[in-house]
Write a protein that holds these residues in place. Structure first.
Motif, PDB file in Angstrom:
ATOM      1  N   LYS A 139       0.728  -1.205   0.079  1.00 46.48           N
ATOM      2  CA  LYS A 139      -0.138  -0.075  -0.012  1.00 46.48           C
ATOM      3  C   LYS A 139       0.865   1.255  -0.046  1.00 46.48           C
ATOM      4  O   LYS A 139       1.769   1.491   0.931  1.00 46.48           O
ATOM      5  CB  LYS A 139      -1.000   0.028   1.181  1.00 46.48           C
TER       6      LYS A 139
ATOM      7  N   PRO B 179      -5.774  13.131 -10.023  1.00 47.48           N
ATOM      8  CA  PRO B 179      -6.663  12.051  -9.709  1.00 47.48           C
ATOM      9  C   PRO B 179      -5.438  11.023  -8.895  1.00 47.48           C
ATOM     10  O   PRO B 179      -6.264  10.365  -8.088  1.00 47.48           O
ATOM     11  CB  PRO B 179      -6.625  11.359 -11.276  1.00 47.48           C
ATOM     12  N   PHE B 180      -4.258  11.019  -9.392  1.00 47.62           N
ATOM     13  CA  PHE B 180      -3.351  10.075  -8.484  1.00 47.62           C
ATOM     14  C   PHE B 180      -3.400  10.601  -6.823  1.00 47.62           C
ATOM     15  O   PHE B 180      -3.477   9.639  -5.984  1.00 47.62           O
ATOM     16  CB  PHE B 180      -2.015  10.310  -9.054  1.00 47.62           C
TER      17      PHE B 180
ATOM     18  N   ASP C  56      -5.545  12.197  -5.368  1.00 46.83           N
ATOM     19  CA  ASP C  56      -7.120  12.007  -4.812  1.00 46.83           C
ATOM     20  C   ASP C  56      -7.179  10.555  -4.211  1.00 46.83           C
ATOM     21  O   ASP C  56      -7.913  10.466  -3.475  1.00 46.83           O
ATOM     22  CB  ASP C  56      -7.935  12.530  -5.601  1.00 46.83           C
ATOM     23  N   SER C  57      -6.595   9.759  -5.090  1.00 47.61           N
ATOM     24  CA  SER C  57      -6.677   8.299  -4.663  1.00 47.61           C
ATOM     25  C   SER C  57      -6.044   7.969  -3.253  1.00 47.61           C
ATOM     26  O   SER C  57      -6.829   6.767  -2.607  1.00 47.61           O
ATOM     27  CB  SER C  57      -5.913   7.283  -5.638  1.00 47.61           C
ATOM     28  N   TYR C  58      -5.284   8.829  -2.700  1.00 45.50           N
ATOM     29  CA  TYR C  58      -4.915   8.645  -1.409  1.00 45.50           C
ATOM     30  C   TYR C  58      -5.887   9.459  -0.469  1.00 45.50           C
ATOM     31  O   TYR C  58      -5.587   9.247   0.949  1.00 45.50           O
ATOM     32  CB  TYR C  58      -3.334   8.981  -1.337  1.00 45.50           C
ATOM     33  N   GLU C  59      -6.664  10.163  -0.889  1.00 43.90           N
ATOM     34  CA  GLU C  59      -7.322  10.927   0.167  1.00 43.90           C
ATOM     35  C   GLU C  59      -6.606  11.724   1.238  1.00 43.90           C
ATOM     36  O   GLU C  59      -6.929  11.560   2.590  1.00 43.90           O
ATOM     37  CB  GLU C  59      -8.441  10.148   0.802  1.00 43.90           C
TER      38      GLU C  59
END
Length: 417
Positions: free
Chosen positions: A74, A104-105, A107-110
């Motif tokens: 992860k 977007p990359f 954002d994927s980890y918030e």
């Protein structure tokens, strides 16, 4: 997010075939090793490396991040080049646009916070302390700064602050600086605020999409809470021939400036296994940094010796940098030289600051202080004389074939040394 896509044009022939962060440093490192190692030591587990210019060798070197303990189930390390979308293919237009294209990359980890780092600086820094300061001050943007000599302040982006450390004005290379707090190109942002600022900047047709020139000044103008974070350790932007040479020499003149033997803050690198280095029975070695896989039979003083380097008996190398795979034949004399990867200096070549003669090359505007630079993958032919402040590359091989030859370039992936 590590910005590693710059061309590094001020390094001249050293970056014609490789990105600046992939340029060797010290006896066993690449410049990119420093921000990657800082991330590992700071406990950061998700790292995006944004590449663009001549990325092959850099991408191969980083791989999956294993050498820096950044290969995770992860998180981990991600190489992020420009990519094709429905809107079309577009190169990164600036530092801010590079991050914008990767929203977007991220954002994927918030994430709550995002660090933006440069891939071409030499330093050791605990980013966690910077993030903690960002949170403590309830900042929306935090900019790492370092005090520079006042006479040099006009070369940097300068942060003018109030008594609390809040930035009230950003000046890019001011003629008459009001402060000597120079931006290090290291930023911590609250992601929500940065995301909005990037979208706004992208919509501005007059923007050059640069953090220092556009995004941060706009955040200050919009009243966002922008603060500085003072750094008092060793930091060097190795974007010029002089600064690259000086930073390498710093390892020899004062190893405490940036301790590369510090086991509490290891600077990791990706190096294949090699035999130990070897000193010949008649070698003379003094104040020299050397790593595995090199053989010294001649004289080396005040020199950085990378892996797979050979200095033959009778050769003299002083105050120089020998990058991986370089070879110096007997009778050659090098002083204040940077020899690129896999370049061979043949017998009786002389390259010193005081050299003169008909075989000298015209001084190069990128070199100063008597430093001479040889590009990777060259053969400097026997007996050639080269003046200080020269830069020798493929162009000279075409113009002066009696003195210089070019050999084919290949990528130095592990196992192909």
């Amino acid at each position: 997010m590590i910005l590693a896509g710059g061309q590094g044009s001020r390094l001249g022939v050293l970056t014609e075939l490789v990105a600046k962060p992939a340029v060797p440093f010290g006896s066993r490192y690449r410049i990119i090793d420093f921000p990657l190692s800082n991330c590992t030591n700071s406990g950061i587990e998700a790292v995006g490396v944004l590449t663009q210019y001549q990325p092959l060798e850099l991408n191969s070197y980083i791989g999956n991040g294993h050498s820096w303990d950044l290969d995770r189930n992860k998180g981990g390390t991600y190489i992020l080049p420009p990519y094709l979308s429905q809107a079309g293919n577009e190169w990164y237009k600036g530092t801010a646009n590079a991050i914008y294209q990767n929203i977007p990359f991220i954002d994927s980890y918030e994430p709550k916070y995002v660090l933006i780092l440069s891939g071409d600086h030499v330093y050791k820094m605990d980013y966690l302390k910077m993030v903690e300061a960002h949170i403590e001050k309830k900042a929306e943007a935090t900019i790492a700064v370092i005090e520079v000599p006042w006479e040099e302040a006009s070369r940097f982006g300068i942060m003018n602050t109030d008594e609390t450390g809040r930035v009230v004005e950003f000046e890019e290379k001011p003629a008459n600086p009001k402060s000597n707090l120079a931006s290090m190109g290291i930023y911590c942002f609250s992601w929500k605020v940065l995301r909005e600022s990037l979208i706004k900047d992208e919509a501005n047709p007059d923007s050059k999409n640069d953090f220092g020139g556009d995004v941060i000044p706009a955040m200050i103008a919009d009243g966002h809470d922008v603060f500085t974070y003072a750094f008092d350790g060793y930091w060097k932007d190795v974007g010029t021939i002089a600064s690259l040479w000086e930073s390498n020499m710093d390892l020899l003149t004062d190893p405490t400036l940036i301790n590369l033997r510090d086991t509490k803050w290891t600077i990791y690198s990706k190096n294949p296994h090699r035999p130990s280095h070897y000193f010949g029975p008649d070698s003379e070695v003094e104040n020299t940094a050397i790593t595995d896989g090199s053989e010294i039979f001649g004289e080396c003083r005040g020199t950085i010796v990378s892996y797979n380097v050979v200095v033959e008996s009778g050769a003299v190398v002083r105050d120089s940098i020998l990058m991986p795979g370089s070879y110096v034949e007997s009778g050659a004399v090098l002083t204040r030289c940077i020899v690129g990867m896999d370049t061979r200096i043949e017998r009786d070549v002389r390259a010193t600051p005081e050299e003169d003669g008909l075989t000298c090359f015209i001084n190069n505007r990128l070199c100063q202080g008597g430093i001479t630079v040889f590009a990777p993958n060259l053969i400097i032919k026997e007996g050639t004389r080269i003046a200080g402040n020269s830069m020798i590359g493929p162009e000279q091989a075409r113009e002066y074939p009696q003195y210089v030859a070019e050999v084919p370039h290949y990528s130095r992936m592990e196992g192909r040394l």
